[in-house]
Structures are given as structure tokens and as C-alpha cells.
Design a protein around this motif. Sequence first.
Motif, PDB file in Angstrom:
ATOM      1  N   ARG A 156      -2.011  19.304  -9.402  1.00 30.08           N
ATOM      2  CA  ARG A 156      -0.675  19.196  -9.981  1.00 30.08           C
ATOM      3  C   ARG A 156      -0.212  17.746 -10.075  1.00 30.08           C
ATOM      4  O   ARG A 156       0.340  17.309 -11.098  1.00 30.08           O
ATOM      5  N   LEU A 157      -0.439  16.985  -9.000  1.00 30.83           N
ATOM      6  CA  LEU A 157      -0.011  15.588  -8.993  1.00 30.83           C
ATOM      7  C   LEU A 157      -0.736  14.775 -10.057  1.00 30.83           C
ATOM      8  O   LEU A 157      -0.129  13.935 -10.741  1.00 30.83           O
ATOM      9  N   LEU A 158      -2.034  15.030 -10.204  1.00 35.51           N
ATOM     10  CA  LEU A 158      -2.807  14.308 -11.218  1.00 35.51           C
ATOM     11  C   LEU A 158      -2.300  14.631 -12.619  1.00 35.51           C
ATOM     12  O   LEU A 158      -2.213  13.748 -13.483  1.00 35.51           O
ATOM     13  N   LYS A 159      -1.966  15.897 -12.843  1.00 33.33           N
ATOM     14  CA  LYS A 159      -1.483  16.314 -14.155  1.00 33.33           C
ATOM     15  C   LYS A 159      -0.098  15.745 -14.445  1.00 33.33           C
ATOM     16  O   LYS A 159       0.151  15.214 -15.536  1.00 33.33           O
TER      17      LYS A 159
ATOM     18  N   TYR B 243       0.845  -1.187   0.000  1.00 32.33           N
ATOM     19  CA  TYR B 243       0.000   0.000   0.000  1.00 32.33           C
ATOM     20  C   TYR B 243       0.885   1.242   0.000  1.00 32.33           C
ATOM     21  O   TYR B 243       1.665   1.460   0.935  1.00 32.33           O
ATOM     22  N   ASN B 244       0.768   2.035  -1.056  1.00 36.43           N
ATOM     23  CA  ASN B 244       1.500   3.302  -1.132  1.00 36.43           C
ATOM     24  C   ASN B 244       0.648   4.423  -0.538  1.00 36.43           C
ATOM     25  O   ASN B 244      -0.543   4.535  -0.848  1.00 36.43           O
ATOM     26  N   ILE B 245       1.277   5.248   0.283  1.00 33.24           N
ATOM     27  CA  ILE B 245       0.561   6.308   1.002  1.00 33.24           C
ATOM     28  C   ILE B 245       1.054   7.678   0.554  1.00 33.24           C
ATOM     29  O   ILE B 245       2.263   7.920   0.459  1.00 33.24           O
ATOM     30  N   MET B 246       0.110   8.569   0.276  1.00 28.83           N
ATOM     31  CA  MET B 246       0.442   9.968   0.049  1.00 28.83           C
ATOM     32  C   MET B 246      -0.051  10.773   1.249  1.00 28.83           C
ATOM     33  O   MET B 246      -1.202  10.631   1.667  1.00 28.83           O
TER      34      MET B 246
ATOM     35  N   LEU C 144      -3.917   9.074 -10.444  1.00 23.78           N
ATOM     36  CA  LEU C 144      -3.622   8.981  -9.018  1.00 23.78           C
ATOM     37  C   LEU C 144      -2.377   8.120  -8.805  1.00 23.78           C
ATOM     38  O   LEU C 144      -2.409   6.995  -8.293  1.00 23.78           O
ATOM     39  N   PHE C 145      -1.231   8.696  -9.219  1.00 19.98           N
ATOM     40  CA  PHE C 145       0.061   8.022  -9.124  1.00 19.98           C
ATOM     41  C   PHE C 145       1.101   9.019  -8.619  1.00 19.98           C
ATOM     42  O   PHE C 145       0.879  10.232  -8.606  1.00 19.98           O
ATOM     43  N   TYR C 146       2.251   8.472  -8.215  1.00 23.04           N
ATOM     44  CA  TYR C 146       3.402   9.318  -7.902  1.00 23.04           C
ATOM     45  C   TYR C 146       4.653   8.560  -8.332  1.00 23.04           C
ATOM     46  O   TYR C 146       4.906   7.444  -7.861  1.00 23.04           O
TER      47      TYR C 146
END
Length: 343
Positions: free
Chosen positions: A228-231, A176-179, A236-238
Motif C-alpha cells: 500500500r505504501l509503495l502504491k 535519516y527517515n525511519i519507517m 519507497l517514500f512517505y
Amino acid sequence: MNIKSRKTFVIVAAISSLALIGILIFAFTKSPIKNTQLTETKTSKADQLILGFSQIGSESAWRTRNTQSIFEAADENNIQILFDDAQQKQENQLIAIRSFIVYQVDVIAFVPIVETGWDNVLQEAKDAGIPVIIVDRQIDADPSLYAGFLGEDGFMEGQKAGEFLLSKIKGKDRKYNIMEFSGTENSSVVINRAKGFRSVIAKNQNLQIIHSEDGDFLRSRGKEIMDRLLKENKGLFYNNEPIHVIYSHNDSMTLGLLDSLEQNKVDFKNTIIISIDAEQKSIDALVDGKLNCVVECNPNLGPTLMTLVKAIASGNPIPRITYMDEVVFTENDDFSTYLPRGY
């Protein structure tokens, strides 16, 4: 200072030279709090206690309710407030506290924007014989310089958020990756909510925080960051890693990131989202299935603060730390038992 000998009018000239912005003495009206010039008001009694109170601003519904709670309780206890809205600037608070000292209020209380940088002004208050109560956020300073702290246990709030996550993924052997959306940099509540959360998720090696960013407790920043993160990541990634969990340090940022997800038509129904504060809008989002857990941060500390103010003004000791009672709301609750939050 003998409060019975204090004149019943605020001496504006005594502090106007400090060029304060946003300081106001209230004759205890319950109308919305506004940022206005210093005004002259008349007290009802010559021996009325005066509390100098500096708030960090009005960045959220939670903060507005926090301030209202203090004014309502002061009204009920016949305590007059010399009020300052610091507008999120520590330098404004330092000016305000020094003007409280010039005016010789009976007690000073303030919500510190950041943890450090308070020793000198607290020493000045101590030298003037004025006790100080730290409210909502804690500070890193010589404990002998202030009487006590009243507010939330940020570390425990972070722990509660982490404990919900552990229970949510129990029995699932996957990554599970957490932001993390954190609040104002270098504030005690951010530091403690982060530490508390990490102390719990460390128990599960499948949990990893892949990105943490300062949203300054603002809805606009929550939306801005998520936009910004979505763009940048085309969803929904990083850094090409999917985000499975979002841990937000307050409801305003959470509502902002939800605005972004919805406006960008991102499917987040399988994303675990945990928030802190428990404003009405976040509870509504929980009921609607947009959030999974909301940890309460209780803003209604006015009555407790006035009890402490009266005790210390009478020369009695107060506890070094007074925590507010707080609960946790989850997707598993019976929503029919929820009462209106009032903020």
C-alpha cells in the motif's frame, strides 16, 4: 490441591460446559501442534504435575518454535500440559484460564496477547491457590496476583536495534527517515521495543521516525502495508519523504515487506533494514545482504519454564523477572559461524 489424589484421567465434563475452542491435553507427543477439540488422555503417574498453558496462536515460525520448546521441555520433565491456542483473542485466553482453574491445575502459564485486562482472572486463580507465570509478554496488573515473568527484555531488544543504527550511520551528518513496523497493538513487547529503540535514536537528531504502523506480527500484514505504501507514494517514500531506514518489530513482518519490495522491483540496497526475532529465514536474508541487523528474541524458553513450574509447585519462590539470553546478528558478522536456527 493434593496432586497425588487427582484422578489420572482428564475429566472432560468439568470444563466442556465452558465451550472452549482449541484446548487440548497432550500425552506429550512431539508432533506438530494443532487446534483440536478437548480430548481425554491418561497420565503416567498419579502425582504428575499439570500445567495449564495458553498460547496466543501460531502466527510465525518463532511462535511455533516457542510452543514446541515448551512441549519438549514438559516431556523431559514429566509435566502434563492442558493447552489452549487463543487464536489471537484475549477473550479466548480468559475462558481458557478459567477452565484451568476449574480443573485445578498445579500451575498456570500464559502468553498475554495484550498488557491489560487480566486482574480479575488472576485474582480468581489466586483465590483458588493456583500460581501463575506470565510468559513472553508482560502485563500491567497487580504484581501480587502472579508469581513471576519469563521472557525477553523487549526494551533492551529495541535498544540493541537502535544501537546498531547509531553505529551504522556514525560520522554521517545527514538526515535519516525511519519507517517502523510495530506488532500487536497494546502488547507489552510492542510498547517496549518501541520505547527502547526511541531511547537510543534520540541521541542523534538526524534520526526521525516519520511513520509507524501496526503489522500485528504477521507476514501477510507486512506485505500488505508495504504494498500500500509503495502504491500510495510511488516508491519507497512517505508523504514525499524518502525512507532511509526500516525498523521492524519481528521477522514475519520483515519477510513480508521484503516480499513486497522484491515483487514491486524496488531498489532497497541502500535502505537500512533492522528486524527482531532471528528466525532462520531472516538470518538467510541477512546473509544475502537484504537485511543489515537482526536482534535475537529467544523462543526456546521451555526448559527454564519447567524449572520455574517445578519450583513454584513445590512451594518455593521464583524470581519476579527471568530474562532469556539473546544476541545480535549483523552484516559485519562472520557468516560461516552461523548455526541452523531450527525455526
